[in-house]
Design an enzyme around this catalytic site. Structure first.
Site, PDB file in Angstrom:
ATOM      1  N   GLY A 171     -16.035  22.675  -3.055  1.00  0.00           N
ATOM      2  CA  GLY A 171     -15.671  24.258  -3.404  1.00  0.00           C
ATOM      3  C   GLY A 171     -15.495  24.492  -5.022  1.00  0.00           C
ATOM      4  N   ALA A 172     -16.115  23.460  -5.690  1.00  0.00           N
ATOM      5  CA  ALA A 172     -16.370  23.650  -7.157  1.00  0.00           C
ATOM      6  C   ALA A 172     -17.920  24.192  -7.398  1.00  0.00           C
ATOM      7  CB  ALA A 172     -16.084  22.465  -7.978  1.00  0.00           C
ATOM      8  N   ASP A 215     -30.436  23.811  -4.519  1.00  0.00           N
ATOM      9  CA  ASP A 215     -29.569  22.816  -4.522  1.00  0.00           C
ATOM     10  C   ASP A 215     -30.414  21.555  -4.099  1.00  0.00           C
ATOM     11  OD1 ASP A 215     -27.953  24.808  -5.589  1.00  0.00           O
ATOM     12  OD2 ASP A 215     -26.860  25.126  -3.707  1.00  0.00           O
TER      13      ASP A 215
HETATM   14  C1  GLA Z   1     -26.014  28.855  -4.459  1.00  0.00           C
HETATM   15  C2  GLA Z   1     -27.344  28.769  -3.754  1.00  0.00           C
HETATM   16  C3  GLA Z   1     -28.598  28.358  -4.298  1.00  0.00           C
HETATM   17  C4  GLA Z   1     -28.677  29.594  -5.317  1.00  0.00           C
HETATM   18  C5  GLA Z   1     -27.465  29.643  -6.120  1.00  0.00           C
HETATM   19  C6  GLA Z   1     -27.603  30.762  -7.095  1.00  0.00           C
HETATM   20  O1  GLA Z   1     -25.946  27.674  -5.123  1.00  0.00           O
HETATM   21  O2  GLA Z   1     -27.003  27.488  -2.608  1.00  0.00           O
HETATM   22  O3  GLA Z   1     -29.655  28.325  -3.124  1.00  0.00           O
HETATM   23  O4  GLA Z   1     -29.191  30.685  -4.583  1.00  0.00           O
HETATM   24  O5  GLA Z   1     -26.324  29.865  -5.294  1.00  0.00           O
HETATM   25  O6  GLA Z   1     -28.612  30.668  -8.130  1.00  0.00           O
END
Ligand code: GLA
Length: 392
Positions: free
Chosen positions: A118-119, A168
């Site tokens: 959650g961070a 991510d």
């Molecule tokens: C979250 C989503 C990513 C990206 C970011 C904002 O981390 O998982 O895909 O959209 O927000 O940059």
């Protein structure tokens, strides 16, 4: 033996066939650009998720986590379907579901994590990517890492039901030590950009203690606004906006119609203008940051981080009070720049500071929190670390 391997033996009464690790990430710059086909520049953290794993020949996927109180989940891989598994287990189950067509079958998994949840440091993507790498290696499945990132994203979008972009998972799988990853989210092409902090610089991650959840709908709202703006502008994605003033004028003209139709509700064009302004300028900030890093001018990146924060706060409107306070307090104590990271509405902030100011920066943030009676923030050092790999 890793902690995960020992715990696997305890849980399942046999040794794992291997242990795989995938890191969490922070994004240096390029926020809310990934689902607009734009540019991102994340780095992998030393912290992440480890998965000890072994195949099973009964077609069952069994998952347990050292961080979850519940005993674990068992499900037949052949019966996996979106919505069939709830809670944290949906992430590894979704990956097994996405990898079914690549010949992946049953497995026992034991999950261990040292990433705060959650961070906003992508603990979900780390869990997906460690699982994906484990299952692929165990079953000799072929996808390369870029494809694996797309499969993990698909698991999260379709199986878990969270509409995240590709950043991510790409960061977790493709980052390398000592580098940030420049990813073009349209072409899928990525480049390693040296990020040498050395003795001189510190990149602090501040867990602002405002837990975030992508699933709460506000992230999806922002995505929908970007898609609506792209439609009104006649482009495939906001990445394609090259003339910002022209685009802002075009949105202005798309205001709700006058006269007879006055009462029909049109788009909130002022909000769409702000979203577009953020996405277009953010892509330029990523390019500028890459140029500065390549020129060895890391300190100059700080101003870009702060500009990105202001844009996320005022144009994209995804910041939160603890993040704004942390950035202000860091700048007052001599940091070169700072900004919120991730989807927003909670999570973490990064701060770039000369290493000899790092202590003062932490103290300044902690004092600003104490003054407001907020739970004390937590700090990590963002050391650009390797992407997902087999540990043993
Ligand atoms: C979250 C989503 C990513 C990206 C970011 C904002 O981390 O998982 O895909 O959209 O927000 O940059």
């Amino acid at each position: 033996m890793t902690h995960a391997a020992a715990a696997f033996e305890d849980a399942y009464g046999r040794p794992p066939e291997g242990v795989w690790h995938a890191p969490g990430r922070v994004n240096l710059i390029g926020e809310h650009t990934d689902y607009n086909d734009g540019l991102v520049l994340p780095l992998a953290l030393p912290q992440g998720v480890s998965v000890a794993a072994a195949r099973r020949d009964d077609g069952v996927l069994e998952v347990r986590s050292l961080q979850a109180a519940a005993a674990g989940h068992r499900v037949r891989v052949a019966e996996l379907a979106p919505g069939a598994v709830a809670g944290w287990a949906a992430y590894p189950a979704g990956v097994a579901w996405a990898l079914r067509e690549h010949g992946v079958g049953g497995a026992s998994l034991l999950i261990d994590s040292d990433l705060p949840q959650g961070a906003g440091l992508s603990s979900s993507a780390a869990l997906e990517c460690a699982t994906a790498l484990a299952l692929c290696e165990l079953y000799g499945a072929g996808p390369d890492r870029a494809e694996l990132a797309r499969l993990a994203q698909r698991a999260e979008n379709e199986f878990v039901g969270v509409p995240c972009g590709i950043m991510d998972q790409s960061a977790s799988l493709l980052c390398t030590a000592g580098h940030a990853l420049l990813l073009d989210c349209r072409s899928g092409l990525s480049t390693q950009v040296p990020l040498a902090l050395g003795e001189e610089w510190s990149l602090l991650v501040v867990d602002t203690r405002a837990p975030r959840a992508l699933a709460d709908g506000r992230y999806a709202d922002r995505r929908a606004e970007c898609e609506q703006a792209a439609r009104l502008l006649g482009v495939a994605a906001l990445r394609d906006v090259t003339d910002l003033p022209g685009a802002l004028r075009a949105l202005q003209a798309a205001r709700r119609p006058r006269g007879l139709l006055r009462r029909s509700s049109g788009p909130d064009t002022a909000a769409l203008q702000r979203r577009v302004r953020h996405v277009v300028t953010e892509n330029h900030r990523v390019e500028a940051a890459v140029g500065l890093l390549r020129a060895g001018a890391l300190g100059e990146v700080g101003a870009l981080l702060t500009a990105a924060h202001l844009s996320l706060r005022d144009q994209f409107e995804v910041s939160w009070p603890q993040a704004d306070t942390a950035v202000d307090a860091a700048l007052r104590a001599g940091a070169r720049g700072g900004r919120m990271v991730g989807g927003g509405f909670g999570g973490s902030v990064i701060v770039l500071t000369p290493a000899d100011r790092a202590e003062a920066v932490r103290a300044s943030i902690a004092a600003a929190y104490a003054e407001r009676g907020w739970e004390a923030p937590a700090f990590l050092e963002a050391v650009p670390s390797p992407g997902a790999r087999r540990l043993g």
